[in-house]
Design an enzyme around this catalytic site. Structure first.
Site, PDB file in Angstrom:
ATOM      1  N   ASP A  10      37.201  28.122  54.044  1.00 22.30           N
ATOM      2  CA  ASP A  10      35.746  27.950  54.167  1.00 22.30           C
ATOM      3  C   ASP A  10      34.985  29.256  54.008  1.00 22.30           C
ATOM      4  O   ASP A  10      33.929  29.442  54.603  1.00 22.30           O
ATOM      5  CB  ASP A  10      35.381  27.297  55.520  1.00 22.30           C
ATOM      6  CG  ASP A  10      36.169  26.026  55.754  1.00 22.30           C
ATOM      7  OD1 ASP A  10      36.206  25.218  54.812  1.00 22.30           O
ATOM      8  OD2 ASP A  10      36.754  25.863  56.833  1.00 22.30           O
ATOM      9  N   LYS A  13      34.532  29.955  48.654  1.00 21.74           N
ATOM     10  CA  LYS A  13      35.213  30.153  47.360  1.00 21.74           C
ATOM     11  C   LYS A  13      34.546  29.340  46.251  1.00 21.74           C
ATOM     12  O   LYS A  13      34.446  29.786  45.123  1.00 21.74           O
ATOM     13  CB  LYS A  13      36.680  29.707  47.462  1.00 21.74           C
ATOM     14  CG  LYS A  13      37.507  30.585  48.382  1.00 21.74           C
ATOM     15  CD  LYS A  13      38.940  30.101  48.482  1.00 21.74           C
ATOM     16  CE  LYS A  13      39.088  28.824  49.258  1.00 21.74           C
ATOM     17  NZ  LYS A  13      38.768  28.899  50.688  1.00 21.74           N
ATOM     18  N   GLY A  37      37.522  21.596  50.769  1.00 22.99           N
ATOM     19  CA  GLY A  37      36.152  21.130  50.595  1.00 22.99           C
ATOM     20  C   GLY A  37      35.328  22.278  50.062  1.00 22.99           C
ATOM     21  O   GLY A  37      35.082  23.239  50.763  1.00 22.99           O
ATOM     22  N   HIS A  38      34.976  22.204  48.799  1.00 20.70           N
ATOM     23  CA  HIS A  38      34.226  23.298  48.175  1.00 20.70           C
ATOM     24  C   HIS A  38      32.796  22.830  47.899  1.00 20.70           C
ATOM     25  O   HIS A  38      32.588  21.873  47.170  1.00 20.70           O
ATOM     26  CB  HIS A  38      34.920  23.742  46.886  1.00 20.70           C
ATOM     27  CG  HIS A  38      36.266  24.364  47.135  1.00 20.70           C
ATOM     28  ND1 HIS A  38      37.195  24.579  46.157  1.00 20.70           N
ATOM     29  CD2 HIS A  38      36.835  24.808  48.288  1.00 20.70           C
ATOM     30  CE1 HIS A  38      38.281  25.142  46.695  1.00 20.70           C
ATOM     31  NE2 HIS A  38      38.080  25.284  47.980  1.00 20.70           N
ATOM     32  N   GLN A 224      41.915  26.565  50.765  1.00 22.53           N
ATOM     33  CA  GLN A 224      42.218  27.045  52.132  1.00 22.53           C
ATOM     34  C   GLN A 224      42.122  28.578  52.167  1.00 22.53           C
ATOM     35  O   GLN A 224      41.352  29.138  51.427  1.00 22.53           O
ATOM     36  CB  GLN A 224      43.591  26.537  52.606  1.00 22.53           C
ATOM     37  CG  GLN A 224      43.634  25.027  52.873  1.00 22.53           C
ATOM     38  CD  GLN A 224      43.870  24.198  51.647  1.00 22.53           C
ATOM     39  OE1 GLN A 224      44.751  24.476  50.866  1.00 22.53           O
ATOM     40  NE2 GLN A 224      43.081  23.168  51.459  1.00 22.53           N
ATOM     41  N   THR A 305      36.034  17.114  57.028  1.00 21.95           N
ATOM     42  CA  THR A 305      36.175  16.311  58.247  1.00 21.95           C
ATOM     43  C   THR A 305      34.899  16.272  59.088  1.00 21.95           C
ATOM     44  O   THR A 305      34.816  15.486  60.026  1.00 21.95           O
ATOM     45  CB  THR A 305      37.304  16.890  59.124  1.00 21.95           C
ATOM     46  OG1 THR A 305      36.979  18.248  59.415  1.00 21.95           O
ATOM     47  CG2 THR A 305      38.645  16.835  58.423  1.00 21.95           C
TER      48      THR A 305
HETATM   49  P1  IMP Z   1      46.201  20.082  56.516  1.00 21.32           P
HETATM   50  O1  IMP Z   1      46.060  20.986  55.348  1.00 21.32           O
HETATM   51  O2  IMP Z   1      45.346  18.851  56.433  1.00 21.32           O
HETATM   52  O3  IMP Z   1      47.645  19.760  56.826  1.00 21.32           O
HETATM   53  O4  IMP Z   1      45.663  20.874  57.828  1.00 21.32           O
HETATM   54  C1  IMP Z   1      46.348  21.985  58.364  1.00 21.32           C
HETATM   55  C2  IMP Z   1      45.361  23.041  58.854  1.00 21.32           C
HETATM   56  O5  IMP Z   1      44.669  23.590  57.749  1.00 21.32           O
HETATM   57  C3  IMP Z   1      44.289  22.518  59.805  1.00 21.32           C
HETATM   58  O6  IMP Z   1      43.979  23.537  60.730  1.00 21.32           O
HETATM   59  C4  IMP Z   1      43.100  22.295  58.885  1.00 21.32           C
HETATM   60  O7  IMP Z   1      41.874  22.343  59.580  1.00 21.32           O
HETATM   61  C5  IMP Z   1      43.263  23.457  57.945  1.00 21.32           C
HETATM   62  N1  IMP Z   1      42.653  23.238  56.624  1.00 21.32           N
HETATM   63  C6  IMP Z   1      43.138  22.491  55.606  1.00 21.32           C
HETATM   64  N2  IMP Z   1      42.317  22.553  54.547  1.00 21.32           N
HETATM   65  C7  IMP Z   1      41.311  23.374  54.880  1.00 21.32           C
HETATM   66  C8  IMP Z   1      40.168  23.870  54.164  1.00 21.32           C
HETATM   67  O8  IMP Z   1      39.934  23.579  52.997  1.00 21.32           O
HETATM   68  N3  IMP Z   1      39.366  24.726  54.864  1.00 21.32           N
HETATM   69  C9  IMP Z   1      39.638  25.109  56.136  1.00 21.32           C
HETATM   70  N4  IMP Z   1      40.688  24.676  56.827  1.00 21.32           N
HETATM   71  C10 IMP Z   1      41.524  23.816  56.207  1.00 21.32           C
END
Ligand code: IMP
Length: 434
Positions: A10, A13, A37-38, A224, A305
């Site tokens: 976040d 990017k 989420g971009h 991420q 989310t």
């Molecule tokens: P997962 O990728 O859904 O398995 O989540 C694992 C961890 O990565 C959790 O803490 C999520 O909140 C975090 N996470 C996954 N995708 C993102 C993103 O695009 N931005 C920020 N945190 C992320």
């Protein structure tokens, strides 16, 4: 050019990628899935992307989804249709690697049921996005995943799906105490979407090789952030892919010599969604506090989310780790304007850990949780930095803050983002001029 997040995701990017693709002919996603989420703002219009590369808003730009990405085909089509409804053509210029593992409904069920079990057993949730990302990568490394290429072969798909579902239904029912899933609806839905996905399948690594030989600039878009990387992040509070720059090559099928410049996207403070250690975290509930300011002025809610993001001061000792792991060539500092109006700004320059001083983020999540940050303090600035497009337009204290960050982190600032729109950007050293 590779663009990666240097914190916990976040960092902004999407905006940087959209801005830089002005100079590119292709943009590639190489890891993660629709957990990303971009958000882009173009001429005041907000666009949220999850799986499709952020360069898609540049007309005619080729968009690639590399083998390192896990693909939920139902979500993919919904995202394409959403863009098409806005008048953005996607299908003719989106190339999806045949080797991408598929995310199927049982991955989502497993992801959610595991989080529930972690919570009820007292292990504590990871705080995943619930999109099935982890279970899909597990199937990949266990060499039993259904891949995008299997959509071309209904019989093969049905056989492998039956075997995989049998295994996962045992785990779902006997271990996770969740409902089993039926074969038919999953198979039928997959075959329906297959017809639409098949025309976009491609040999992405080879296409990128040809594009580069033809003189194209290719931009690799990370999702991420570095501290969510499966190997280098705050394990186990991480995502399930390698988010670091080195994976741009393996996750898209090209050689590492193709990666010339690594741009690290860095928020002017720190945020994190989901659970896990966060040394500079601030309480956010009380109006008038810095945590509340960062959360509300920065509008810190997850794009995917909708969860509130945890907020804290900038952590230069964390960034030091990120610079090393990614081999950053330059930084893009984002959301500087969120610090406008704060009387004092702090930066973490190291930690006290078990009575000793450390100057780089430790590797063990328990050690990170035990760290007490050591802060350097700066006076804030008066006036607004929002929308500034020139370095000289920034207040003196804002410039001093950025110059000190650069010194502490050990990488040059290439760009500063001062607002969500494409135009809200200060360029100090254009990455494509490097
Ligand atoms: P997962 O990728 O859904 O398995 O989540 C694992 C961890 O990565 C959790 O803490 C999520 O909140 C975090 N996470 C996954 N995708 C993102 C993103 O695009 N931005 C920020 N945190 C992320």
């Amino acid at each position: 050019m590779v663009v990666v997040g240097t914190q916990w995701g976040d960092e902004g990017k999407g905006k940087a990628v959209d801005w830089l693709t002005d100079h590119a002919q292709g943009v590639v996603r190489f890891q993660g899935g629709h957990n990303a989420g971009h958000t882009l703002v173009i001429e005041g219009v907000k666009i949220a992307l999850q799986l499709i590369p952020s360069g898609v808003m540049r007309e005619g730009l080729a968009c690639y989804i590399g083998n390192g990405v896990v693909v939920d085909p139902v979500h993919l089509l919904a995202e394409i249709e959403r863009l098409e409804a806005m008048g953005v053509s996607v299908r003719q210029r989106l190339f999806i690697s045949e080797s991408c593992p598929l995310i199927l409904p049982f991955h989502v069920a497993l992801d959610k049921a595991r989080e529930t079990l972690r919570e009820t057993s007292g292990a504590g949730k990871i705080g995943t996005t619930g999109k099935g990302i982890g279970p899909a990568y597990e199937d990949k490394v266990a060499r039993r995943a259904l891949r995008v290429q299997d959509l071309k072969h209904p019989e093969r798909f049905a056989k492998r799906l039956r075997e995989l579902l049998e295994l996962h239904n045992v785990v779902l029912t006997d271990y996770l105490h969740a409902e089993p899933l039926a074969f038919e609806p999953i198979f039928e839905q997959a075959m329906q979407v297959a017809e639409q996905v098949k025309p976009m399948l491609a040999d992405v690594g080879y296409l990128l090789h040809l594009a580069q030989r033809g003189g194209a600039n290719i931009l690799f878009e990370g999702a991420q952030g570095t501290l969510l990387d499966i190997d280098h992040g705050t394990y186990p509070y991480v995502t399930s892919s390698n988010c670091v720059a080195g994976n741009a090559a393996a996750g898209s099928g090209v050689g590492p010599q193709m990666l010339h410049y690594i741009l690290g996207i860095t928020k002017a403070y720190t945020t994190r969604v989901g659970a896990g250690p966060f040394p500079t975290e601030l309480a956010m509930d009380v109006p008038g506090t810095v945590g509340h300011h960062l959360s509300t002025v920065g509008q810190e809610r997850g794009t995917v989310t909708g969860r509130p993001r945890r907020c804290g001061w900038f952590d230069a000792a964390l960034l030091k780790r990120s610079v090393i792991i990614n081999g950053l060539s330059g930084l893009c500092i984002t959301k500087l304007d969120v610090l406008d109006g704060l009387p004092e700004i702090k930066v973490c320059v190291g930690y006290e850990l078990h009575g000793k001083r450390v100057d780089i983020l430790p590797l063990d999540a328990d050690d990170i949780a035990a760290c007490t940050p050591i802060y350097e303090s700066f006076p804030g600035w008066e006036g607004s930095t929002f929308g500034a497009t020139q370095w000289d337009a920034l207040p003196l204290n804002a410039k001093r803050y950025l110059e000190r960050l650069q010194e502490l982190i050990g990488a040059p600032i290439a760009m500063v983002s001062t607002g969500p729109d494409r135009v809200h950007t200060i360029v100090l050293r254009h990455p494509y001029a490097a």
